[in-house]
Structure formats: C-alpha cells, structure tokens
Design a protein around this motif. Structure first.
Motif, short mmCIF file in Angstrom:
data_model
loop_
_atom_site.label_atom_id
_atom_site.label_comp_id
_atom_site.label_asym_id
_atom_site.label_seq_id
_atom_site.Cartn_x
_atom_site.Cartn_y
_atom_site.Cartn_z
N THR A 198 0.82 -1.22 0.00
CA THR A 198 0.00 0.00 0.00
C THR A 198 0.85 1.26 0.00
N GLU A 199 2.05 1.17 0.58
CA GLU A 199 2.93 2.34 0.60
C GLU A 199 3.31 2.78 -0.81
N ILE A 200 3.53 1.82 -1.70
CA ILE A 200 3.87 2.16 -3.09
C ILE A 200 2.67 2.80 -3.78
N GLY A 201 1.48 2.25 -3.54
CA GLY A 201 0.29 2.83 -4.14
C GLY A 201 0.05 4.25 -3.67
N ALA A 202 0.26 4.51 -2.38
CA ALA A 202 0.07 5.85 -1.85
C ALA A 202 1.09 6.83 -2.42
N LEU A 203 2.34 6.38 -2.53
CA LEU A 203 3.38 7.24 -3.10
C LEU A 203 3.08 7.56 -4.55
N PHE A 204 2.62 6.55 -5.30
CA PHE A 204 2.29 6.78 -6.71
C PHE A 204 1.17 7.81 -6.86
N ALA A 205 0.11 7.66 -6.05
CA ALA A 205 -1.01 8.59 -6.14
C ALA A 205 -0.57 10.01 -5.81
N ALA A 206 0.25 10.15 -4.76
CA ALA A 206 0.71 11.48 -4.36
C ALA A 206 1.56 12.12 -5.46
N ARG A 207 2.47 11.35 -6.02
CA ARG A 207 3.35 11.90 -7.06
C ARG A 207 2.59 12.16 -8.36
N ALA A 208 1.61 11.31 -8.67
CA ALA A 208 0.80 11.54 -9.87
C ALA A 208 0.03 12.85 -9.75
N PHE A 209 -0.53 13.11 -8.56
CA PHE A 209 -1.24 14.37 -8.35
C PHE A 209 -0.28 15.55 -8.39
N GLY A 210 0.90 15.40 -7.77
CA GLY A 210 1.86 16.50 -7.75
C GLY A 210 2.36 16.87 -9.13
N VAL A 211 2.74 15.87 -9.91
CA VAL A 211 3.20 16.13 -11.28
C VAL A 211 2.06 16.67 -12.13
N GLY A 212 0.86 16.13 -11.93
CA GLY A 212 -0.28 16.62 -12.68
C GLY A 212 -0.56 18.09 -12.41
N LEU A 213 -0.47 18.49 -11.15
CA LEU A 213 -0.69 19.90 -10.82
C LEU A 213 0.37 20.78 -11.46
N ALA A 214 1.63 20.38 -11.35
CA ALA A 214 2.70 21.16 -11.96
C ALA A 214 2.51 21.29 -13.47
N ALA A 215 2.14 20.19 -14.10
CA ALA A 215 1.96 20.19 -15.56
C ALA A 215 0.82 21.11 -15.97
N TRP A 216 -0.29 21.05 -15.24
CA TRP A 216 -1.44 21.88 -15.61
C TRP A 216 -1.17 23.36 -15.36
#
Length: 232
Positions: free
Chosen positions: A190-208
């Motif tokens: 679950t730690e990997i899933g949580a890290l992936f979700a957090a980084r996906a949101f972070g990169v998505g925000l920066a990109a947008w």
C-alpha cells in the motif's frame, strides 16, 4: 481565430508536455517500475520476508522513455487545445486572458481532469485490485464532464442558482460512487500505491499550471501579433 488557437495550443502543450514528461520520468516512473516487480511476482510482500523499500528497478529503456515523452507531449497538446478554446470563449465575453490568468485556468484544469475523479477513483499502480475498466472509464468521463461544467458555472455564474447547480454537479458523481472491485487484494504494498497517487497528483498539478501559464502567454502573444498585422 482558429490559427491563433492552434498555434497557442501547440506551443503551450508541447512545452508543458515536455516538462511534465521529464517530471514523470524522474518521480513517477520509478514507482511504477517498482510496482511492476510485485505484479510479476519478482518481489513478494505479504506473508514473505521483509523486502527493502529501495529496490533497483533496472536500467534506462530509451525507447520506452522516448515514447513516454512523445505521448505526454501529445496528451498535453490536446489539453492545451481545449484550454485555449475555452480561453477564446472567455475573452470573447470580455474576460482578460494572459499568462497570470492562465495559471488559474491551469489549476482549474488540474481540478477537473485529475483531482475531481481522483477524489474517489485514485490513480492506481499495476497489480492492485480494480473494478471493470469500461465501468471506470464511463464514471471517469462523466465526472470530468460534470466537473468542467461546475467549474465554468463557479467562474462565470452570476447568481447563487448557478453556484448551487455547480455544487450539485461536483458532489453527484461521488455520492453515486465510482465502480469498486469485489475484493481489495493485490500484491503491491500500500505504501507504493500511496506514493504513486501522491506523485501523480503532484506532477499533474505542476503540468497543468505550466499548460495554463504557457497557453495564456502564447494566446496573448498571438493576439498582439494579429493586432499588429492588422494595423501595419
């Protein structure tokens, strides 16, 4: 007008997409590759011996990375095209559009495309339990559509009725609920899933934010060029 829209979207999407792709390669892809080791059974977490959280995920696959960069640039060019078209509509109604305003447009785009559906249907790594793909796609598109309408009503609505409708549209998909798997099982920690979700949101925000900034800048620049050409 159409030439101005396409030119602005092409420059904005390509620039933001390139930066987003580099951020994904550095922050997101290692997490995905780590998750794939559990999906294939190369690593075992539950019920097995302790596994290091700092795994060597292999060397660089230049072909895969190159395709990822190209695909990301194409995706964000498509996003930029939609964003610039919306900017053109807003400008035709008397609203100013430039780089600074574009940042706000970019944040709104992140909210619509990433955060609104992700609030209930979070980004997932390979190997986790998930509901039927078609059902999730239908829910995702419906949520993005209602969020887009809601954000437009919040930004340009002039009364409480518009804002009330926007609130209902934002809440409705989550009250209905996203499709869920029958059981919550999977080999990925679950730690990997949580890290992936957090980084996906972070990169998505920066990109947008970058998409909005570049779109607003190029839209304003192309407008100034068109005005100068008419007066020349």
């Amino acid at each position: 007008m159409m030439s101005r829209i396409f030119t602005s979207a092409l420059f904005a999407g390509a620039a933001a997409g390139l930066i987003a792709a580099l951020l994904q390669l550095y922050f997101v892809q290692p997490v995905l590759l780590h998750a794939e080791l559990y999906e294939t059974g190369e690593l075992v977490h539950f019920g097995g011996a302790a596994v290091s959280a700092h795994q060597d995920v292999g060397g660089i696959d230049h072909v895969r990375d190159g395709l990822s960069v190209l695909f990301t640039m194409l995706v964000y060019t498509g996003y930029a095209l939609i964003l610039v078209a919306a900017m053109a509509l807003a400008e035709s109604r008397g609203h100013e559009v430039a780089g600074r305003q574009g940042i706000i447009w970019g944040i709104a785009g992140f909210f619509i495309v990433h955060f609104a559906p992700g609030f209930t249907l979070a980004p997932e790594v390979p190997g986790v339990a998930a509901a039927d793909v078609y059902a999730r796609q239908v829910w995702w598109f419906a949520t993005v559509g209602t969020a887009a309408i809601a954000v437009w009503l919040i930004a340009f609505g002039r009364n409480w009725v518009s804002w009330g409708i926007a609130a209902v549209l934002l809440l409705a998909p989550h009250v209905i609920g996203a499709p869920e798997p029958d059981t919550f099982t999977g080999p990925v920690p679950t730690e990997i899933g949580a890290l992936f979700a957090a980084r996906a949101f972070g990169v998505g925000l920066a990109a947008w934010v970058l998409v909005g900034l570049f779109a607003g800048y190029f839209w304003q620049r192309e407008g100034q060029r068109a005005a100068q050409a008419q007066t020349a």
